[in-house]
Every structure is written in C-alpha cells, then in structure tokens.
Design a protein around this motif. Structure first.
Motif, mmCIF file in Angstrom:
data_model
loop_
_atom_site.group_PDB
_atom_site.id
_atom_site.type_symbol
_atom_site.label_atom_id
_atom_site.label_comp_id
_atom_site.label_asym_id
_atom_site.label_seq_id
_atom_site.Cartn_x
_atom_site.Cartn_y
_atom_site.Cartn_z
ATOM 1 N N ALA A 51 -34.182 -7.214 6.831
ATOM 2 C CA ALA A 51 -34.052 -8.666 6.880
ATOM 3 C C ALA A 51 -33.820 -9.221 5.481
ATOM 4 O O ALA A 51 -34.344 -8.701 4.489
ATOM 5 N N VAL A 52 -33.034 -10.275 5.419
ATOM 6 C CA VAL A 52 -32.804 -10.981 4.159
ATOM 7 C C VAL A 52 -33.895 -12.019 3.987
ATOM 8 O O VAL A 52 -34.038 -12.928 4.812
ATOM 9 N N SER A 53 -34.692 -11.891 2.925
ATOM 10 C CA SER A 53 -35.748 -12.856 2.646
ATOM 11 C C SER A 53 -35.153 -14.225 2.334
ATOM 12 O O SER A 53 -34.056 -14.317 1.772
ATOM 13 N N PRO A 54 -35.886 -15.286 2.667
ATOM 14 C CA PRO A 54 -35.439 -16.624 2.249
ATOM 15 C C PRO A 54 -35.461 -16.724 0.730
ATOM 16 O O PRO A 54 -36.446 -16.362 0.091
ATOM 17 N N MET A 55 -34.349 -17.175 0.155
ATOM 18 C CA MET A 55 -34.232 -17.281 -1.305
ATOM 19 C C MET A 55 -33.654 -18.639 -1.668
ATOM 20 O O MET A 55 -32.571 -19.009 -1.211
ATOM 21 N N CYS A 56 -34.378 -19.395 -2.482
ATOM 22 C CA CYS A 56 -33.922 -20.726 -2.877
ATOM 23 C C CYS A 56 -32.622 -20.647 -3.667
ATOM 24 O O CYS A 56 -32.506 -19.857 -4.602
ATOM 25 N N MET A 57 -31.680 -21.485 -3.300
ATOM 26 C CA MET A 57 -30.386 -21.510 -3.972
ATOM 27 C C MET A 57 -30.147 -22.811 -4.734
ATOM 28 O O MET A 57 -29.187 -22.927 -5.483
ATOM 29 N N TYR A 58 -30.976 -23.827 -4.519
ATOM 30 C CA TYR A 58 -30.867 -25.102 -5.233
ATOM 31 C C TYR A 58 -29.436 -25.648 -5.170
ATOM 32 O O TYR A 58 -28.861 -26.062 -6.164
ATOM 33 N N SER A 59 -28.873 -25.651 -3.959
ATOM 34 C CA SER A 59 -27.459 -26.016 -3.813
ATOM 35 C C SER A 59 -27.181 -26.929 -2.626
ATOM 36 O O SER A 59 -26.020 -27.109 -2.253
ATOM 37 N N ALA A 60 -28.229 -27.490 -2.030
ATOM 38 C CA ALA A 60 -28.039 -28.384 -0.891
ATOM 39 C C ALA A 60 -27.806 -29.815 -1.375
ATOM 40 O O ALA A 60 -28.220 -30.197 -2.467
ATOM 41 N N GLN A 61 -27.145 -30.603 -0.542
ATOM 42 C CA GLN A 61 -26.861 -32.000 -0.870
ATOM 43 C C GLN A 61 -27.741 -32.894 -0.010
ATOM 44 O O GLN A 61 -27.547 -33.011 1.192
ATOM 45 N N ASP A 62 -28.766 -33.485 -0.621
ATOM 46 C CA ASP A 62 -29.734 -34.299 0.098
ATOM 47 C C ASP A 62 -30.282 -33.540 1.308
ATOM 48 O O ASP A 62 -30.398 -34.075 2.411
ATOM 49 N N GLY A 63 -30.593 -32.274 1.086
ATOM 50 C CA GLY A 63 -31.147 -31.443 2.141
ATOM 51 C C GLY A 63 -30.138 -30.803 3.063
ATOM 52 O O GLY A 63 -30.491 -29.939 3.879
ATOM 53 N N HIS A 64 -28.878 -31.182 2.970
ATOM 54 C CA HIS A 64 -27.837 -30.669 3.865
ATOM 55 C C HIS A 64 -27.223 -29.394 3.279
ATOM 56 O O HIS A 64 -26.835 -29.364 2.103
ATOM 57 N N LEU A 65 -27.115 -28.360 4.121
ATOM 58 C CA LEU A 65 -26.420 -27.152 3.690
ATOM 59 C C LEU A 65 -24.936 -27.443 3.517
ATOM 60 O O LEU A 65 -24.386 -28.358 4.124
ATOM 61 N N THR A 66 -24.278 -26.637 2.698
ATOM 62 C CA THR A 66 -22.863 -26.822 2.397
ATOM 63 C C THR A 66 -22.101 -25.527 2.627
ATOM 64 O O THR A 66 -22.671 -24.524 3.074
ATOM 65 N N ASP A 67 -20.815 -25.527 2.277
ATOM 66 C CA ASP A 67 -20.015 -24.310 2.416
ATOM 67 C C ASP A 67 -20.559 -23.176 1.540
ATOM 68 O O ASP A 67 -20.346 -21.999 1.849
ATOM 69 N N PHE A 68 -21.254 -23.515 0.468
ATOM 70 C CA PHE A 68 -21.883 -22.459 -0.331
ATOM 71 C C PHE A 68 -22.833 -21.642 0.536
ATOM 72 O O PHE A 68 -22.829 -20.407 0.500
#
Length: 433
Positions: A51-68
């Motif tokens: 399993a892939v552990s949850p890892m913070c990416m600091y790349s969301a826009q106002d909490g919304h996931l993006t194409d990243f």
C-alpha cells in the motif's frame, strides 16, 4: 468508440483498456509469497499486500485536489500498488497542516477527488483516503520552506490561520521555531470535530473511495487527545485513559456509522511518543502499553486494520532507530491482539525500502530452523529473516517517491512473475523459457 478489439474498463467516463488482472498481480498466486497474495477486507479485495502511505504534497487549492494529484497518485496504481491512500485530508479548514493541504470539508471537493478515484479504479486497483485534523500542528508552512532560521508558522498573509489553531489544551508543539499558540477546544467544538469527520467520510463515499483511514498519529489532533503530555483537560475528554481515548472512539463510531458496511475502516496511530525517558520522573506519555490497550478496543468499534506508526507529538522524542524500529511495534501489537483471539489486521510502516524486508514483514508460514536460527540474536535480525509475521499489509511512503515502480521492481528482485500494465508490456522483464 467503435470497432475496437480492446476491452474497455467499465464505469469510467473515458476509454481506457481494462487491466484484468491488475498490474502487480502474480501470474501464479499459488506459489507467490504472501506479499503478492490478495488480501480481502470486508467487501474490498486488494491485489497484493503493498500500500502507498498517505504523504502530504502541499499542492491542493483551497483543499481541492488538482491534476498534480491525479498524476502523483495515479502513477502508483498504474504500476501495481494494491492500495493507494490519499494524503492526510483535513475535515475542516483549520484542520489543515498547511494552507495547501487536501481537504474534504466541502461538497465542491468531492469531484476533484472522484477524478483521482476513477483513474485508480480504471487500473483495477483500490484507493483510500486518510481523514485528519492537524490540531496544534496546523497553519504551518509547506515542507520545502522549513530551512534553518525560518519560521514554521504560516501567517495570515501566507494563507494561514495562526489565531484559530486548536488543541485539547493550550500547549504549543514547541517553544521555539515559530509554532502557533493553540487554544483549547470547547466541548461544543469537540463535538463539532466528530461531526466534521463523519461529514468528510460521507463525501469520501460519494467520491467512490474504497477505504477510509482515520489519522490518530504523528502529533495531530487525535494524538494530542490520546497523550497525557498534550491533553491536560479536566473534563470528560482528559485525565484517565478512558477519557483521553474518548474523542478517537467517538470519531471512529461516527465514521463507521456513515460508511457502507462493506467498506474497510483503518486507524493510524503512533504506537509510542518515544518519550519513555520521562517515565522515570513520573511524566507519563502515550506508549506501547497504552497503544495495545487501545488496539484491543478497536475491533468492537468496527475497525478492520490498525496502521502502526510512531512519534511526532514531542520535539524532544528519543527514537531508537533501526531498520525495524516501527515494524517491531506493529508486530508486538499484532501478537498482543492474537493472544486474546482478536484478529484485527495490522499495517506496518517505516524504512521499508528493500524487497526482502517487505516480503518478510507479511510472510505467513515460514520459520527458521537449526543452526541458522541460533545465530540470530537480535529482534531486528530475526524479523529481517522472516521468523514470524509482523503485519498483514505493508505501507510504503518515501520509497514510492524514489521508485514509483517499487511493486514491479521488488517482484523482479524476489523472482515473482507479475502482471504489468497492458500499455507497458514492452518494458516488462523478459524471462527465460
């Protein structure tokens, strides 16, 4: 699309070839090591135990996931990870670690998450989400800003909320380094946190998530309530062990109540704060003994897997680092549960970067015999050679960042023929006939 001989994945809003079986599935399940055996948890079956552990990416826009996030998370499923877990996702805006964290406090955040979910499902793999509240470690800057001499705090002009950081008690993480000064949650606000977790879980279900994990580790809000070092409350949420676990128990019950009966529920904990050095002076902390006591409560609450990590709640923690320092904690909790006939699954994390280590952690039915066993005097070496099963699922984080094809690579190292993505078959290792 007309006239194609390629079977399409069903239930996805675009054409993509069906991965049947999914990448990372052994071509001969009967002879594959446990690491590459499927794992069924309630109504969800994982193709393997990686399993892939949850890892913070600091790349969301106002909490919304993006194409990243679509590319970042999708690559792991494409290359064979049985379960990919979305990073710590805040259940309310002030529960973010940084202004750029993932969130699920608004219905508008469902669709971007669903886009990622659809891609993972298109690869015939499963996806989970870790629901979290940062507590006193909120409103801090993204990882790459944390250089010597700089402040951790994200100020208001940097998108932060330094005046609205909350915790069980008004105790900052550290006196130095620019950490925010939290205020103690009121009883009404504590109840609001429980509702926020449940509401976020409903949104995760709406997005098509397969697994929900509750984050009660690494010094974030639920950890802060568990620990007597950070929880100095005198109401029903503080003091005794039963009071300190109360919020976590209420969150677990609330989430379990709103997700489908067939959906697995995971909980991540820090098995110890690594503050045992304070016990000699009467300064109690959350330790392995309390983690085992807590773990024994979880099966009756509907928790299917305990994801065992450690640390993160105290800047002066003293970690006894060795390759299995966290895997050992998982194994001890697993043994304690099984000694009482409780069969909740256990996940292991930490420094898992080699094929043999990953294999040995979950391998069932192997032992060490004769003189070879006598030569292994330390726990670490015993575990390294697979004397006993330490966990049921392996969670890998940083190694997936280094090697997104980690599943396919260790299959090759271990000599386990596995399915590759249809589109990548030209790159699959050639085997001697």
């Amino acid at each position: 699309m007309v006239g194609t001989a390629t079977k399409a994945t069903q239930g996805i809003p675009y054409f993509t070839p069906a991965q049947e079986p999914p990448a990372g599935t052994p071509t001969d399940v009967a002879t594959a090591p446990t690491l590459f055996q499927p794992l069924r948890i309630r109504d969800v079956e994982l193709a393997n135990r990686l399993a892939v552990s949850p890892m913070c990416m600091y790349s969301a826009q106002d909490g919304h996931l993006t194409d990243f996030h679509l590319v970042h998370l999708g690559q792991f499923a494409l290359r064979g990870a049985g379960l990919t877990i979305v990073e710590a996702t805040a259940v309310e805006p002030r529960g973010r670690i940084s202004p750029e964290d993932s969130g699920l406090w608004s219905d508008s955040q469902i669709e971007p998450l669903k886009r990622v979910v659809d891609f993972v499902h298109a690869q015939n793999h499963k996806i989970g989400i870790q629901l979290a509240h940062a507590g006193r470690k909120a409103s801090t800057l993204a990882l790459w800003h944390l250089k010597p001499g700089t402040r951790c705090l994200a100020t208001a002009d940097q998108g932060g909320w330094p005046d609205d950081v909350v915790a069980p008690s008004a105790i900052p993480f550290a006196a130095e380094g620019g950490w925010p000064e939290p205020r103690a949650l009121t009883l009404d606000e504590v109840e609001g946190v429980v509702r926020a977790f449940a509401d976020a879980a409903r949104r995760a279900v709406a997005a098509g998530i397969d697994v929900v994990e509750i984050h009660a580790a690494h010094g974030y809000l639920l950890t802060e309530f568990l620990s007597p070092l950070t929880n100095r409350r005198t109401d029903r949420y503080g003091g005794s062990f039963e009071n300190r676990i109360r919020l976590a128990v209420e969150v677990i019950r609330a989430v379990r109540a709103v997700i489908p009966a067939g959906m697995p529920l995971f909980v991540r904990i820090s098995a110890t704060e690594w503050m045992e050095h304070g016990h000699e002076t009467g300064q109690r902390s959350w330790d392995l003994e309390e983690s085992i006591r807590f773990a024994k409560r979880l099966p009756e609450l509907g928790v299917d897997l305990l994801d065992v990590s450690s640390g993160g709640n105290q800047p002066d923690q003293r970690i006894e680092v060795h390759p299995y320092y966290q895997v050992s904690l998982a194994g001890k909790i697993r043994d304690a549960l099984r000694a009482e006939g409780k069969d909740m699954l256990i996940g292991a994390v930490g420094m898992i970067s080699e094929a043999e280590m990953a294999r040995s952690i979950v391998q069932v039915g192997e032992g060490v015999k004769g003189e070879e066993k006598k030569d292994r005097e330390t726990v670490e070496v015993d575990e390294e050679h697979g004397q006993k099963t330490q966990a049921d699922l392996v969670f890998v984080g940083r190694q997936f960042l280094r090697e997104p094809n980690f599943v396919l690579k260790i299959a090759e190292v271990l000599g386990v023929p596995v399915k590759w993505p249809n589109q990548y078959l030209y790159g699959a290792p050639r085997r001697k006939l």
